[in-house]
Design a protein around this motif. Sequence first.
Motif, PDB file in Angstrom:
ATOM      1  N   GLY A 155       0.813  -1.220   0.000  1.00 19.98           N
ATOM      2  CA  GLY A 155       0.000   0.000   0.000  1.00 19.98           C
ATOM      3  C   GLY A 155       0.838   1.258   0.000  1.00 19.98           C
ATOM      4  N   LEU A 156       1.934   1.269   0.752  1.00 22.15           N
ATOM      5  CA  LEU A 156       2.793   2.456   0.806  1.00 22.15           C
ATOM      6  C   LEU A 156       3.440   2.721  -0.544  1.00 22.15           C
ATOM      7  CD1 LEU A 156       4.415   1.796   4.298  1.00 22.15           C
ATOM      8  CD2 LEU A 156       2.717   3.554   3.748  1.00 22.15           C
ATOM      9  N   ALA A 157       3.779   1.656  -1.269  1.00 22.52           N
ATOM     10  CA  ALA A 157       4.356   1.835  -2.599  1.00 22.52           C
ATOM     11  C   ALA A 157       3.357   2.493  -3.543  1.00 22.52           C
ATOM     12  CB  ALA A 157       4.808   0.485  -3.159  1.00 22.52           C
ATOM     13  N   VAL A 158       2.091   2.096  -3.435  1.00 23.20           N
ATOM     14  CA  VAL A 158       1.060   2.734  -4.263  1.00 23.20           C
ATOM     15  C   VAL A 158       0.979   4.223  -3.929  1.00 23.20           C
ATOM     16  CG1 VAL A 158      -1.414   2.825  -4.770  1.00 23.20           C
ATOM     17  CG2 VAL A 158      -0.269   0.609  -4.537  1.00 23.20           C
ATOM     18  N   MET A 159       1.035   4.563  -2.660  1.00 17.54           N
ATOM     19  CA  MET A 159       0.900   5.952  -2.244  1.00 17.54           C
ATOM     20  C   MET A 159       2.018   6.833  -2.783  1.00 17.54           C
ATOM     21  SD  MET A 159      -0.360   5.245   1.650  1.00 17.54           S
ATOM     22  CE  MET A 159      -0.297   6.917   2.213  1.00 17.54           C
ATOM     23  N   VAL A 160       3.229   6.300  -2.858  1.00 16.35           N
ATOM     24  CA  VAL A 160       4.347   7.115  -3.346  1.00 16.35           C
ATOM     25  C   VAL A 160       4.566   6.941  -4.838  1.00 16.35           C
ATOM     26  CG1 VAL A 160       5.464   7.122  -1.096  1.00 16.35           C
ATOM     27  CG2 VAL A 160       6.130   5.410  -2.778  1.00 16.35           C
ATOM     28  N   GLY A 161       3.761   6.077  -5.483  1.00 15.77           N
ATOM     29  CA  GLY A 161       3.816   5.975  -6.934  1.00 15.77           C
ATOM     30  C   GLY A 161       5.035   5.251  -7.466  1.00 15.77           C
ATOM     31  N   LEU A 162       5.546   4.270  -6.706  1.00 12.12           N
ATOM     32  CA  LEU A 162       6.696   3.488  -7.147  1.00 12.12           C
ATOM     33  C   LEU A 162       6.350   2.003  -7.104  1.00 12.12           C
ATOM     34  CD1 LEU A 162       9.606   5.268  -5.240  1.00 12.12           C
ATOM     35  CD2 LEU A 162       9.321   5.186  -7.720  1.00 12.12           C
ATOM     36  N   PRO A 163       6.896   1.201  -8.045  1.00 10.24           N
ATOM     37  CA  PRO A 163       6.715  -0.244  -7.922  1.00 10.24           C
ATOM     38  C   PRO A 163       7.225  -0.732  -6.574  1.00 10.24           C
ATOM     39  CG  PRO A 163       7.632   0.318 -10.079  1.00 10.24           C
ATOM     40  CD  PRO A 163       7.663   1.570  -9.258  1.00 10.24           C
ATOM     41  N   ARG A 164       6.503  -1.678  -5.994  1.00 11.99           N
ATOM     42  CA  ARG A 164       6.813  -2.081  -4.620  1.00 11.99           C
ATOM     43  C   ARG A 164       8.259  -2.526  -4.447  1.00 11.99           C
ATOM     44  NH1 ARG A 164       4.865  -7.729  -2.791  1.00 11.99           N
ATOM     45  NH2 ARG A 164       6.724  -8.175  -4.051  1.00 11.99           N
ATOM     46  N   ASP A 165       8.760  -3.377  -5.338  1.00 12.08           N
ATOM     47  CA  ASP A 165      10.110  -3.905  -5.143  1.00 12.08           C
ATOM     48  C   ASP A 165      11.166  -2.829  -5.387  1.00 12.08           C
ATOM     49  OD1 ASP A 165       8.883  -6.260  -4.528  1.00 12.08           O
ATOM     50  OD2 ASP A 165       9.455  -7.313  -6.362  1.00 12.08           O
ATOM     51  N   ASP A 166      10.891  -1.879  -6.280  1.00 13.59           N
ATOM     52  CA  ASP A 166      11.803  -0.743  -6.455  1.00 13.59           C
ATOM     53  C   ASP A 166      11.869   0.073  -5.171  1.00 13.59           C
ATOM     54  OD1 ASP A 166      12.180  -1.526  -9.054  1.00 13.59           O
ATOM     55  OD2 ASP A 166      11.114   0.156  -9.962  1.00 13.59           O
ATOM     56  N   LEU A 167      10.707   0.306  -4.568  1.00 16.92           N
ATOM     57  CA  LEU A 167      10.673   1.068  -3.320  1.00 16.92           C
ATOM     58  C   LEU A 167      11.456   0.347  -2.229  1.00 16.92           C
ATOM     59  CD1 LEU A 167       9.602   3.418  -1.594  1.00 16.92           C
ATOM     60  CD2 LEU A 167       7.553   2.044  -1.159  1.00 16.92           C
ATOM     61  N   ALA A 168      11.274  -0.948  -2.125  1.00 16.56           N
ATOM     62  CA  ALA A 168      11.986  -1.710  -1.093  1.00 16.56           C
ATOM     63  C   ALA A 168      13.500  -1.555  -1.256  1.00 16.56           C
ATOM     64  CB  ALA A 168      11.587  -3.183  -1.167  1.00 16.56           C
ATOM     65  N   VAL A 169      13.990  -1.677  -2.481  1.00 19.40           N
ATOM     66  CA  VAL A 169      15.432  -1.546  -2.730  1.00 19.40           C
ATOM     67  C   VAL A 169      15.900  -0.130  -2.415  1.00 19.40           C
ATOM     68  CG1 VAL A 169      17.148  -1.491  -4.580  1.00 19.40           C
ATOM     69  CG2 VAL A 169      15.587  -3.422  -4.393  1.00 19.40           C
ATOM     70  N   LEU A 170      15.122   0.862  -2.788  1.00 19.36           N
ATOM     71  CA  LEU A 170      15.529   2.262  -2.600  1.00 19.36           C
ATOM     72  C   LEU A 170      15.653   2.643  -1.133  1.00 19.36           C
ATOM     73  CD1 LEU A 170      13.448   3.981  -5.430  1.00 19.36           C
ATOM     74  CD2 LEU A 170      15.953   3.972  -5.243  1.00 19.36           C
ATOM     75  N   VAL A 171      14.814   2.056  -0.286  1.00 20.63           N
ATOM     76  CA  VAL A 171      14.892   2.414   1.135  1.00 20.63           C
ATOM     77  C   VAL A 171      15.712   1.410   1.943  1.00 20.63           C
ATOM     78  CG1 VAL A 171      12.710   3.674   1.040  1.00 20.63           C
ATOM     79  CG2 VAL A 171      12.714   1.280   1.788  1.00 20.63           C
ATOM     80  N   GLY A 172      16.126   0.320   1.300  1.00 19.32           N
ATOM     81  CA  GLY A 172      16.973  -0.641   1.997  1.00 19.32           C
ATOM     82  C   GLY A 172      16.235  -1.755   2.697  1.00 19.32           C
ATOM     83  N   LEU A 173      15.014  -2.064   2.244  1.00 18.87           N
ATOM     84  CA  LEU A 173      14.261  -3.183   2.796  1.00 18.87           C
ATOM     85  C   LEU A 173      14.435  -4.419   1.918  1.00 18.87           C
ATOM     86  CD1 LEU A 173      10.865  -1.440   3.666  1.00 18.87           C
ATOM     87  CD2 LEU A 173      12.430  -2.486   5.323  1.00 18.87           C
TER      88      LEU A 173
END
Length: 217
Positions: A155-173
């Motif tokens: 859900g947080l990835a949808v809110m920031v408009g990024l693919p979920r796995d891209d977001l995870a890599v970008l923040v270090g998750l």
Amino acid sequence: MLPDLPDRLARYAERRGLPLPQPPYDAVALGLREQDLLVLAGLPVPEELAPLDSRIGHVLSSLVQDFLELPAAERSELLDRLRSLPQHERTTPPRRPYPDRFGPGGLLLGLLDNRNLRSAAAPILHLLDGPGLSGVTVHGFGNGRTGMTTEALNGLAVMVGLPRDDLAVLVGLPTPAEPAPPVPPAHADTAELLWVCRGLTYEQIDAEYQRIRRPGA
């Protein structure tokens, strides 16, 4: 700049099939927004690039609820109207960033804060079919007191408009094992709505909210 940023950006670029990024990093070349890249680097967002009016969090969740019920054409019309509104001068200083903003959860909250979602993140997450969490729980992601779940990350990835796995890599998750669910068009439009609203005042957004609540008025 956070010392692990080069590694996070390198992993992101590899996922996206982009050349290995070299400093100074170019947000456009990376397919990111300049303000988000600053947050991911642990750097302050300059006042001229920061969200304009911190008060809008009080109307955002109501606006999103009604926005999601609009047909696609009306969602597009509303976004066009919001983009066409004049840019007002800032009347209040930008919000101070989260104190615990440098770990993965803190970076995530920084991206939400970059969209004026400090108070509205939990209800909007629920509207986007995410888990029903309290604001305290969402804020707990920032200091590590709340463990990140795959459902919340979706859900947080949808809110920031990024693919979920891209977001995870970008923040270090870690990237979740299960595939990310498809993002409905209305949810993708909501991410754009949240970004457009960050540059507007409470009065401008509330006027549009009242307009869609009372069509023809």
